[in-house]
Design an enzyme around this catalytic site. Structure first.
Site, PDB file in Angstrom:
ATOM      1  N   ASP A 112      32.705 -49.773  44.915  1.00  0.00           N
ATOM      2  CA  ASP A 112      31.488 -49.199  44.419  1.00  0.00           C
ATOM      3  C   ASP A 112      30.454 -50.091  44.680  1.00  0.00           C
ATOM      4  OD1 ASP A 112      32.687 -51.158  42.545  1.00  0.00           O
ATOM      5  OD2 ASP A 112      32.012 -50.120  40.742  1.00  0.00           O
ATOM      6  N   GLU A 171      38.107 -64.353  39.037  1.00  0.00           N
ATOM      7  CA  GLU A 171      37.822 -64.795  40.420  1.00  0.00           C
ATOM      8  C   GLU A 171      38.191 -66.417  40.339  1.00  0.00           C
ATOM      9  OE1 GLU A 171      35.942 -63.156  38.383  1.00  0.00           O
ATOM     10  OE2 GLU A 171      34.956 -61.422  39.660  1.00  0.00           O
TER      11      GLU A 171
HETATM   12  C1  UGA Z   1      33.818 -56.642  37.977  1.00  0.00           C
HETATM   13  C2  UGA Z   1      33.870 -57.357  39.175  1.00  0.00           C
HETATM   14  O1  UGA Z   1      32.959 -57.098  40.100  1.00  0.00           O
HETATM   15  C3  UGA Z   1      35.404 -57.055  39.977  1.00  0.00           C
HETATM   16  O2  UGA Z   1      35.485 -57.577  41.129  1.00  0.00           O
HETATM   17  C4  UGA Z   1      36.409 -57.541  38.979  1.00  0.00           C
HETATM   18  O3  UGA Z   1      37.680 -56.947  39.234  1.00  0.00           O
HETATM   19  C5  UGA Z   1      36.003 -56.739  37.570  1.00  0.00           C
HETATM   20  O4  UGA Z   1      34.813 -57.121  37.103  1.00  0.00           O
HETATM   21  C6  UGA Z   1      37.041 -57.245  36.695  1.00  0.00           C
HETATM   22  O5  UGA Z   1      36.763 -58.126  35.658  1.00  0.00           O
HETATM   23  O6  UGA Z   1      38.416 -57.087  36.784  1.00  0.00           O
HETATM   24  P1  UGA Z   1      33.384 -53.797  37.711  1.00  0.00           P
HETATM   25  O7  UGA Z   1      32.597 -53.265  38.542  1.00  0.00           O
HETATM   26  O8  UGA Z   1      33.506 -53.988  36.326  1.00  0.00           O
HETATM   27  O9  UGA Z   1      33.884 -55.085  38.344  1.00  0.00           O
HETATM   28  O10 UGA Z   1      34.932 -53.271  38.092  1.00  0.00           O
HETATM   29  P2  UGA Z   1      35.414 -51.975  39.009  1.00  0.00           P
HETATM   30  O11 UGA Z   1      34.523 -51.748  40.058  1.00  0.00           O
HETATM   31  O12 UGA Z   1      35.665 -50.650  37.934  1.00  0.00           O
HETATM   32  O13 UGA Z   1      36.665 -52.407  39.518  1.00  0.00           O
HETATM   33  C7  UGA Z   1      36.888 -53.154  40.470  1.00  0.00           C
HETATM   34  C8  UGA Z   1      37.712 -52.807  41.763  1.00  0.00           C
HETATM   35  O14 UGA Z   1      39.183 -52.330  41.103  1.00  0.00           O
HETATM   36  C9  UGA Z   1      37.195 -51.459  42.371  1.00  0.00           C
HETATM   37  O15 UGA Z   1      37.408 -51.438  43.651  1.00  0.00           O
HETATM   38  C10 UGA Z   1      38.189 -50.198  41.777  1.00  0.00           C
HETATM   39  O16 UGA Z   1      38.233 -49.242  42.575  1.00  0.00           O
HETATM   40  C11 UGA Z   1      39.573 -51.040  41.277  1.00  0.00           C
HETATM   41  N1  UGA Z   1      39.953 -50.381  40.214  1.00  0.00           N
HETATM   42  C12 UGA Z   1      39.389 -50.075  39.220  1.00  0.00           C
HETATM   43  C13 UGA Z   1      41.396 -49.916  40.389  1.00  0.00           C
HETATM   44  O17 UGA Z   1      42.143 -50.323  41.517  1.00  0.00           O
HETATM   45  N2  UGA Z   1      41.918 -49.441  39.377  1.00  0.00           N
HETATM   46  C14 UGA Z   1      41.598 -49.235  38.081  1.00  0.00           C
HETATM   47  O18 UGA Z   1      42.176 -48.847  37.144  1.00  0.00           O
HETATM   48  C15 UGA Z   1      40.145 -49.875  38.028  1.00  0.00           C
HETATM   49 MN    MN Z   2      32.464 -52.217  40.250  1.00  0.00          MN
END
Ligand code: UGA
Ligand code: MN
Length: 256
Positions: A117, A202
Site C-alpha cells: 500500500d 523491523e
Molecule cells: C506498518 C509498517 O509499515 C509495516 O511494514 C509493518 O508490517 C506494520 O506496520 C506492522 O507493524 O506489522 P501498516 O500500514 O500499519 O504498516 O500495515 P499494513 O500495510 O496493513 O500491512 C503491512 C503489509 O502486510 C502489507 O503489504 C499488507 O498487504 C500485508 N498484510 C496485512 C498481510 O499480509 N496480512 C494481513 O492480515 C495484513
Molecule cells: Mn501499510
C-alpha cells in the site's frame, strides 16, 4: 545487482488496485524481481492471473498467518505485526529456492521489503541498488509525523528522528531500509518475529545483521523522502450489500 522486492499481500477489496499501482511502478525499474507472498493457505486466482499478465519477473508464494497471530475484525491495526510470516517465506525462498533464476549463481543482489500500500519513487530503487550491507533513508507520512529518518553526521547514522520510542534498536519503518542479498544469505537465522511487540518488527530482523554505525545512509544523507507510508481507505459497501439483498448485486464474475 538485481533488486529482490518482497511484498506481503492479502485478500481485500482494494488488493488488485494496490497491486496494479505497485506493479506499474516496478515495471519502470530495471533488474527487479518481485517476490509476492500471499497471506493465504493457497495461491488465489486473482493474484495468479494478475502476476501472469504483469510483465514483471516474479515469484508467487503463499503462507497463511496463524490464526492467533492474525488481526481480527475490530482489532486496532497496531495490535499485532502484519506480514511477518510472509516476509520470512520470501527470505526462505531467497536462501533455499532461488536456484534456476537468472543471476542465481551469484550472491549479488539487494533485498527490499515493500508493503503493497505504500508509494515508491523510482529514484528510491537506484539509491538502494548500491547497498553493501544495510542501507537506510527517510520514510514520509509515518509514525504520526511528516517523516521519520536516520540522522546523519559526517556520513554516519548517529541517531533516529522519530516521535516514538527512539530507544528501539532500529526505530525504522519497513520501507526505510534495504539489505544486501549476501548478508541475508550469510545470516540464515535472521527473520521477522511475528510475536514482536508493536514497533519492534523491523528491529527483530535487523538486530542480528548490522549495527547502527554500519548503516549506509542514502537519499542525500537521508535528507530526501522517496517513499511514503500511504494507507488506502477501506471502501464502503453499503449500497452493494443493500442491492445484494434484492438480488441486484454487482456481477461476481467481474474481477475488481
Ligand atoms: C506498518 C509498517 O509499515 C509495516 O511494514 C509493518 O508490517 C506494520 O506496520 C506492522 O507493524 O506489522 P501498516 O500500514 O500499519 O504498516 O500495515 P499494513 O500495510 O496493513 O500491512 C503491512 C503489509 O502486510 C502489507 O503489504 C499488507 O498487504 C500485508 N498484510 C496485512 C498481510 O499480509 N496480512 C494481513 O492480515 C495484513
Ligand atoms: Mn501499510
Amino acid at each position: 545487482p538485481t533488486i529482490y522486492v518482497i511484498t506481503p499481500t492479502y485478500t481485500r477489496f482494494v488488493q488488485k488496485a494496490e497491486l496494479t499501482r505497485l506493479a506499474q511502478t516496478f515495471l519502470h525499474v530495471p533488474q527487479l524481481h518481485w517476490i509476492l507472498v500471499e497471506d493465504s493457505p493457497h495461491k488465489t486466482p486473482l493474484v495468479s492471473g494478475f502476476l501472469a499478465s504483469s510483465g514483471l519477473a516474479y515469484t508467487h508464494l503463499h503462507t497463511p498467518t496463524p490464526r492467533d497471530r492474525k488481526l481480527q475484525e475490530g482489532d486496532p491495526s497496531w495490535l499485532k505485526p502484519r506480514g511477518a510470516e510472509q516476509r520470512n517465506e520470501g527470505l526462505r525462498w531467497l536462501r533455499e529456492d532461488r536456484r534456476g533464476q537468472p543471476g542465481a549463481d551469484t550472491q549479488l543482489g539487494v533485498v527490499y521489503f515493500a508493503d503493497d500500500d505504500n508509494t515508491y519513487s523510482l529514484k528510491l530503487f537506484e539509491e538502494m541498488r548500491g547497498t553493501q550491507r544495510v542501507s537506510v533513508w527517510p520514510v514520509g507520512l509515518v509514525g504520526g509525523m511528516r517523516y521519520e529518518r536516520p540522522v546523519v553526521e559526517a556520513g554516519k547514522v548517529v541517531r533516529f528522528h522519530t516521535g516514538w520510542r527512539p530507544s528501539r534498536p532500529f526505530p525504522l519503518d519497513m520501507a526505510g531500509f534495504a539489505v544486501s542479498l549476501k548478508l541475508v544469505i550469510a545470516n540464515q537465522d535472521a527473520c521477522f518475529d511475528g510475536d514482536a511487540p508493536m514497533g519492534f518488527l523491523e528491529s527483530s530482523f535487523l538486530q542480528g545483521l548490522v549495527t547502527m554505525d554500519e548503516l549506509e545512509p542514502k537519499a542525500e544523507n537521508c535528507t530526501k523522502v522517496l517513499v511514503w507510508h500511504t494507507r488506502t481507505e477501506k471502501p464502503k459497501m453499503k449500497r452493494e450489500e443493500a442491492l445484494q439483498k434484492q438480488g441486484l448485486g454487482s456481477d461476481t464474475a467481474v474481477e475488481v
